[in-house]
Write a protein that holds these residues in place. Structure first.
Motif: not given
Length: 166
Positions: A1-2, A5, A38-39, A41-42, A45-46
């Motif tokens: 994970m970034r 995030e 964007k984070s 959304k990610r 998704q995960i």
């Protein structure tokens, strides 16, 4: 994970199991909104977050049989909303993840995030107050409370008299 995030997950953990996305965007320390979206959304998704407005019961069964995507959003959208693919209200899919992310934060970080949350809520309350008509905001509460309390006492007396007669 970034890192961005992780920061979003930690901020969301401070707010609890369910939280509005715009509140997270407000309390995030100096993060660009585009990057944050964007984070989100990610993270959805995960499987970290999900839409908090997911139907339950029979509606959920109907959606599963029709083959809708499990990460679909059920938040009400405005026609001019440019973020139609993002949820307005999200929640953690796993309670344990929320608790762990909250416990990872240092006390000073928690305090700072709680203070920013209070600031956000105060701003929201002020915006709502602006839309309330003047005559509703500035009535005399003392008179109205006395009237209500008097009515309660009269009802209690009636109930007491009835129970004494029985």
């Amino acid at each position: 994970m970034r890192a961005s995030e992780q920061l979003i997950v930690k901020c969301a953990a401070v707010l609890g199991q369910t939280f509005p996305r715009d509140m997270i965007e407000y309390i995030l320390p100096k993060v660009q909104r585009v990057k944050a979206r964007k984070s989100f959304k990610r993270l959805k998704q995960i499987g970290i977050f999900e839409c908090a407005n997911i139907p339950t019961g029979r509606a959920a069964l109907l959606l599963q049989t029709n083959g809708l995507h499990p990460e679909a959003c059920f938040c009400p959208k405005m026609e001019d909303d440019y973020n139609a693919d993002l949820c307005n209200v999200m929640r953690f899919k796993n309670n344990l993840l929320q608790q762990t992310a909250y416990n990872i934060l240092m006390e000073s970080q928690r305090l700072d995030l709680h203070n920013k949350t209070v600031e956000y809520l105060q701003n929201q309350a002020n915006e709502i107050r602006k839309r309330i008509p003047y005559y509703l905001l500035y009535r005399k509460p003392k008179e109205s409370l006395d009237h209500v309390q008097q009515g309660i006492y009269e009802k209690k007396d009636i109930v007491h008299k009835i129970s004494v007669i029985d």
